[in-house]
Design a protein around this motif. Structure first.
Motif, PDB file in Angstrom:
ATOM      1  N   ILE A 149       4.472  -0.648   8.986  1.00 41.46           N
ATOM      2  CA  ILE A 149       3.149  -0.017   8.948  1.00 41.46           C
ATOM      3  C   ILE A 149       3.173   1.214   8.057  1.00 41.46           C
ATOM      4  O   ILE A 149       2.246   1.448   7.270  1.00 41.46           O
ATOM      5  N   MET A 150       4.237   2.007   8.137  1.00 47.99           N
ATOM      6  CA  MET A 150       4.346   3.196   7.293  1.00 47.99           C
ATOM      7  C   MET A 150       4.400   2.820   5.821  1.00 47.99           C
ATOM      8  O   MET A 150       3.764   3.465   4.980  1.00 47.99           O
ATOM      9  N   VAL A 151       5.133   1.754   5.500  1.00 51.41           N
ATOM     10  CA  VAL A 151       5.202   1.286   4.112  1.00 51.41           C
ATOM     11  C   VAL A 151       3.828   0.820   3.648  1.00 51.41           C
ATOM     12  O   VAL A 151       3.383   1.155   2.543  1.00 51.41           O
ATOM     13  N   ASP A 152       3.141   0.072   4.487  1.00 49.60           N
ATOM     14  CA  ASP A 152       1.799  -0.409   4.144  1.00 49.60           C
ATOM     15  C   ASP A 152       0.835   0.746   3.919  1.00 49.60           C
ATOM     16  O   ASP A 152       0.014   0.712   3.001  1.00 49.60           O
ATOM     17  N   LEU A 153       0.922   1.781   4.750  1.00 54.19           N
ATOM     18  CA  LEU A 153       0.035   2.936   4.588  1.00 54.19           C
ATOM     19  C   LEU A 153       0.312   3.669   3.283  1.00 54.19           C
ATOM     20  O   LEU A 153      -0.614   4.115   2.598  1.00 54.19           O
ATOM     21  N   ARG A 154       1.582   3.786   2.920  1.00 58.86           N
ATOM     22  CA  ARG A 154       1.913   4.437   1.646  1.00 58.86           C
ATOM     23  C   ARG A 154       1.360   3.645   0.472  1.00 58.86           C
ATOM     24  O   ARG A 154       0.800   4.213  -0.465  1.00 58.86           O
ATOM     25  N   LEU A 155       1.522   2.324   0.520  1.00 57.43           N
ATOM     26  CA  LEU A 155       0.998   1.487  -0.557  1.00 57.43           C
ATOM     27  C   LEU A 155      -0.524   1.567  -0.637  1.00 57.43           C
ATOM     28  O   LEU A 155      -1.092   1.612  -1.728  1.00 57.43           O
ATOM     29  N   LEU A 156      -1.171   1.591   0.514  1.00 59.27           N
ATOM     30  CA  LEU A 156      -2.626   1.692   0.534  1.00 59.27           C
ATOM     31  C   LEU A 156      -3.085   3.017  -0.063  1.00 59.27           C
ATOM     32  O   LEU A 156      -4.058   3.054  -0.820  1.00 59.27           O
ATOM     33  N   LYS A 157      -2.372   4.079   0.235  1.00 57.55           N
ATOM     34  CA  LYS A 157      -2.724   5.390  -0.298  1.00 57.55           C
ATOM     35  C   LYS A 157      -2.608   5.412  -1.821  1.00 57.55           C
ATOM     36  O   LYS A 157      -3.479   5.937  -2.520  1.00 57.55           O
ATOM     37  N   VAL A 158      -1.553   4.798  -2.347  1.00 60.41           N
ATOM     38  CA  VAL A 158      -1.372   4.733  -3.800  1.00 60.41           C
ATOM     39  C   VAL A 158      -2.471   3.890  -4.432  1.00 60.41           C
ATOM     40  O   VAL A 158      -3.040   4.257  -5.464  1.00 60.41           O
ATOM     41  N   LYS A 159      -2.794   2.755  -3.808  1.00 60.81           N
ATOM     42  CA  LYS A 159      -3.849   1.893  -4.352  1.00 60.81           C
ATOM     43  C   LYS A 159      -5.192   2.598  -4.356  1.00 60.81           C
ATOM     44  O   LYS A 159      -5.961   2.477  -5.317  1.00 60.81           O
ATOM     45  N   LYS A 160      -5.487   3.354  -3.288  1.00 59.21           N
ATOM     46  CA  LYS A 160      -6.753   4.085  -3.244  1.00 59.21           C
ATOM     47  C   LYS A 160      -6.820   5.123  -4.355  1.00 59.21           C
ATOM     48  O   LYS A 160      -7.854   5.298  -5.009  1.00 59.21           O
ATOM     49  N   LYS A 161      -5.701   5.803  -4.593  1.00 58.77           N
ATOM     50  CA  LYS A 161      -5.670   6.832  -5.635  1.00 58.77           C
ATOM     51  C   LYS A 161      -5.895   6.211  -7.006  1.00 58.77           C
ATOM     52  O   LYS A 161      -6.692   6.717  -7.801  1.00 58.77           O
ATOM     53  N   HIS A 162      -5.222   5.090  -7.272  1.00 58.33           N
ATOM     54  CA  HIS A 162      -5.378   4.441  -8.573  1.00 58.33           C
ATOM     55  C   HIS A 162      -6.773   3.858  -8.725  1.00 58.33           C
ATOM     56  O   HIS A 162      -7.361   3.940  -9.805  1.00 58.33           O
ATOM     57  N   ASN A 163      -7.308   3.271  -7.663  1.00 56.48           N
ATOM     58  CA  ASN A 163      -8.649   2.703  -7.725  1.00 56.48           C
ATOM     59  C   ASN A 163      -9.674   3.803  -7.991  1.00 56.48           C
ATOM     60  O   ASN A 163     -10.597   3.621  -8.781  1.00 56.48           O
ATOM     61  N   ASN A 164      -9.521   4.944  -7.356  1.00 54.69           N
ATOM     62  CA  ASN A 164     -10.442   6.048  -7.551  1.00 54.69           C
ATOM     63  C   ASN A 164     -10.383   6.567  -8.986  1.00 54.69           C
ATOM     64  O   ASN A 164     -11.406   6.951  -9.558  1.00 54.69           O
ATOM     65  N   SER A 165      -9.212   6.552  -9.600  1.00 52.56           N
ATOM     66  CA  SER A 165      -9.114   7.022 -10.975  1.00 52.56           C
ATOM     67  C   SER A 165      -9.821   6.077 -11.942  1.00 52.56           C
ATOM     68  O   SER A 165     -10.305   6.500 -12.985  1.00 52.56           O
ATOM     69  N   TYR A 166      -9.908   4.790 -11.601  1.00 53.29           N
ATOM     70  CA  TYR A 166     -10.638   3.855 -12.447  1.00 53.29           C
ATOM     71  C   TYR A 166     -12.143   3.908 -12.187  1.00 53.29           C
ATOM     72  O   TYR A 166     -12.938   3.730 -13.097  1.00 53.29           O
ATOM     73  N   VAL A 167     -12.530   4.180 -10.964  1.00 52.81           N
ATOM     74  CA  VAL A 167     -13.948   4.260 -10.626  1.00 52.81           C
ATOM     75  C   VAL A 167     -14.561   5.510 -11.236  1.00 52.81           C
ATOM     76  O   VAL A 167     -15.650   5.469 -11.796  1.00 52.81           O
ATOM     77  N   ASN A 168     -13.867   6.624 -11.134  1.00 53.58           N
ATOM     78  CA  ASN A 168     -14.388   7.889 -11.647  1.00 53.58           C
ATOM     79  C   ASN A 168     -13.300   8.572 -12.483  1.00 53.58           C
ATOM     80  O   ASN A 168     -12.630   9.485 -12.015  1.00 53.58           O
ATOM     81  N   PRO A 169     -13.124   8.171 -13.738  1.00 58.23           N
ATOM     82  CA  PRO A 169     -12.024   8.719 -14.545  1.00 58.23           C
ATOM     83  C   PRO A 169     -12.221  10.184 -14.941  1.00 58.23           C
ATOM     84  O   PRO A 169     -11.268  10.849 -15.295  1.00 58.23           O
ATOM     85  N   TYR A 170     -13.426  10.687 -14.870  1.00 61.79           N
ATOM     86  CA  TYR A 170     -13.671  12.072 -15.290  1.00 61.79           C
ATOM     87  C   TYR A 170     -13.738  13.026 -14.116  1.00 61.79           C
ATOM     88  O   TYR A 170     -14.233  14.135 -14.231  1.00 61.79           O
ATOM     89  N   GLU A 171     -13.225  12.601 -12.965  1.00 65.21           N
ATOM     90  CA  GLU A 171     -13.277  13.435 -11.771  1.00 65.21           C
ATOM     91  C   GLU A 171     -12.353  14.655 -11.875  1.00 65.21           C
ATOM     92  O   GLU A 171     -12.625  15.689 -11.319  1.00 65.21           O
TER      93      GLU A 171
END
Length: 58
Positions: free
Chosen positions: A23-45
């Motif tokens: 579960i801890m590994v999954d949460l870390r991966l999810l956090k990284v995916k959210k960060k990368h997804n957010n950078s593509y959604v709003n690159p000028y943030e």
């Protein structure tokens, strides 16, 4: 009966530790995916202090 319960408890504890680790590994991966997804959604943030834009995508 008590010995059997203690043995079962040890097995359960080991399995719970493995599940918790996964579960801890999954949460870390999810956090990284959210960060990368957010950078593509709003690159000028990202805010810069001198008015320049720095591309942080690697």
């Amino acid at each position: 009966m008590g010995k059997k319960i203690v043995e079962m408890n040890k097995e359960i504890d080991q399995k719970l530790i493995l599940i918790r680790h996964q579960i801890m590994v999954d949460l870390r991966l999810l956090k990284v995916k959210k960060k990368h997804n957010n950078s593509y959604v709003n690159p000028y943030e990202t805010k810069t202090f001198d008015g320049m834009f720095y591309d942080k995508k690697n």
